[in-house]
Design an enzyme around this catalytic site. Structure first.
Site, PDB file in Angstrom:
ATOM      1  CB  ALA A  36      -1.473   7.310  -4.189  1.00 51.66           C
ATOM      2  CB  ALA A  43      -0.918  -0.018   1.222  1.00 50.90           C
ATOM      3  CG  ASN A  44      -0.055   4.642  -1.745  1.00 46.61           C
ATOM      4  OD1 ASN A  44      -0.827   5.447  -1.246  1.00 46.61           O
ATOM      5  ND2 ASN A  44      -0.337   3.963  -2.856  1.00 46.61           N
ATOM      6  NE  ARG A  45       4.896   6.711   4.736  1.00 41.82           N
ATOM      7  CZ  ARG A  45       4.997   5.892   5.774  1.00 41.82           C
ATOM      8  NH1 ARG A  45       3.982   5.767   6.608  1.00 41.82           N
ATOM      9  NH2 ARG A  45       6.101   5.224   5.966  1.00 41.82           N
TER      10      ARG A  45
END
Ligand code: C5P
Length: 401
Positions: free
Chosen positions: A276, A210-212
């Site tokens: 994102a 995942a990402n932030r």
């Protein structure tokens, strides 16, 4: 006379831009509006109640505790007996009072007591406009439903300093009032697709890449487009923030699901791809949880490229009239943004610097460069809600052009 019969309560606070209020009053009356002015003590240092009253052909209200003023209409009736409350110019101080619910003079009391739409035209020194306190107040007021016009960029009358803070021109303020009072929704009948949040790319049934991304910016854009009347499909990856009102939300996890949901929502007039999206997924996610076995080497992760959703939409047979992307960069923000515009077939890229020091990723603020085919515009740091509002206004203008 587009404002014929409309009653405007004009609150003038104390800034050099108060001189423009005289022209504003003249223009409002030319369009058929009745103007009732309220002046703060500060405003009276810049223009006289005599001049304001003469142009407005109205009594000017200045005192909260005046027997005469209270007997005439009273502050509660003053606050309600109008179609719109306009604050022009609005100083940083008056905005702070409004945001905090102060009521220690006639202007702030009227603003707290009114149930009418309120339009604010800020005017202040660029440093004051950019101050985190003013940013906070502006965001609070926007969340309270207060509308804004301007400020514009340019040179300040008193200091010669350049930057954002100059009051919107009277013609723009009049146009904003007409929009607001006509109830016109400039994006009514338009379809918009917005992606937001991160994607989760499974490694096995319990683990993922995942990402932030928080989804704050994408959700704010979906909400702003809906407020302007657009029919919005928000395709959101996993986020923990609230769903915006008046928007159709499609929940997805993986990039491929997001692409499918976006393509299924076509055709549309505008697509804003804010998510994102993970560039890679795990080539073949395990069907069962990968076990750690004593003495065995860690499992290798073979990655495969994900579809580029923005690029897919930018080159699609049913390409929306406007395709807009974001570019989260940590270096060469403008150059990378411009290259992305070409590669992905977008009309605009909003490029931002997401280096950890900026606090943008996951934060409430953003600082973007709007990169278009005809040039680049730098937007000052502002709330993600404000970026959303500006972008929605730009989209409305481009679609109606
Ligand atoms: O190439 P990059 O990821 O920096 O491009 C960012 C822009 O492209 C964003 O608007 C993002 O939503 C979009 N994007 C996409 N699908 C991908 C990767 C990025 O829609 N797989």
């Amino acid at each position: 006379m587009t404002l014929s019969g409309k009653r405007i309560l004009l609150i003038i606070s104390g800034g050099i831009a108060a001189y423009k209020s005289l022209d504003l009053i003249r223009r409002l009356r030319e369009r058929g509006a009745a103007v009732r002015p309220v002046m703060t003590a500060g405003a009276q240092q810049f223009v006289t109640p005599l001049a304001v009253g003469a142009l407005a052909a109205s009594r000017v209200y200045t005192e909260l505790f005046s027997r005469e003023d209270e007997q005439d209409v009273g502050h509660i009736r003053l606050a309600r007996a109008c179609d719109l409350v306009l604050v022009a110019p609005a100083t940083a101080d008056l905005m702070a009072k409004m945001a905090n619910g102060h009521a220690d003079d006639l202007a702030s009391t009227v603003l707290l007591a009114t149930d009418r739409p309120v339009l604010v035209a800020p005017a202040m020194n660029p440093m004051m406009w950019m101050h985190p306190a003013t940013r906070r107040n502006r965001a609070t007021l926007a969340a309270d439903g207060i509308r804004f016009v301007g400020p514009a960029s340019g040179e300040m009358a008193e200091s010669g300093e350049a930057g954002e803070g100059r009051m919107a021109e009277p013609v723009e303020i009049v146009a904003a009032i007409e929009d607001l009072l006509s109830g016109a929704k400039p994006l009514a009948g338009r379809k918009a697709i917005v992606t937001s949040g991160p994607t989760h790319e499974p490694i096995d049934p319990v683990r993922y890449i995942a990402n932030r991304s928080s989804g704050k910016q994408g959700h704010a854009i979906a909400a702003a487009l809906a407020r302007l009347g657009a029919d919005v499909t928000l395709v959101s990856g996993p986020v923990t923030i609230a769903e915006p009102a008046g928007v159709r939300v499609v929940h997805v996890e993986r990039a491929e699901e997001m692409r499918d949901a976006v393509v299924a929502a076509l055709p549309a007039d505008v697509a804003v791809m804010v998510a994102a999206v993970a560039d890679w997924r795990v080539a073949s996610a395990a069907g069962n949880k990968i076990k750690k076995r004593p003495g065995e080497a860690p499992p290798p992760l073979q990655l495969a490229e994900n579809p580029d959703i923005l690029k897919t939409v930018g080159h699609h047979a049913s390409r929306p009239k406007l395709v807009i992307g974001f570019a989260a960069e940590t270096e060469n923000v403008a150059a990378n943004g411009r290259a992305k515009l070409e590669r992905k077939g977008a009309d605009y890229i909003l490029a931002n610097d997401v280096s950890p020091a900026t606090g943008i990723m996951g934060g409430d603020h953003n600082r973007v460069k709007l990169i278009g085919r005809d040039g680049t515009e730098e937007w000052p740091e502002m709330g993600k809600d404000e970026v959303a509002e500006r972008l929605a206004a730009l989209i409305a203008a481009k679609l109606s052009a």
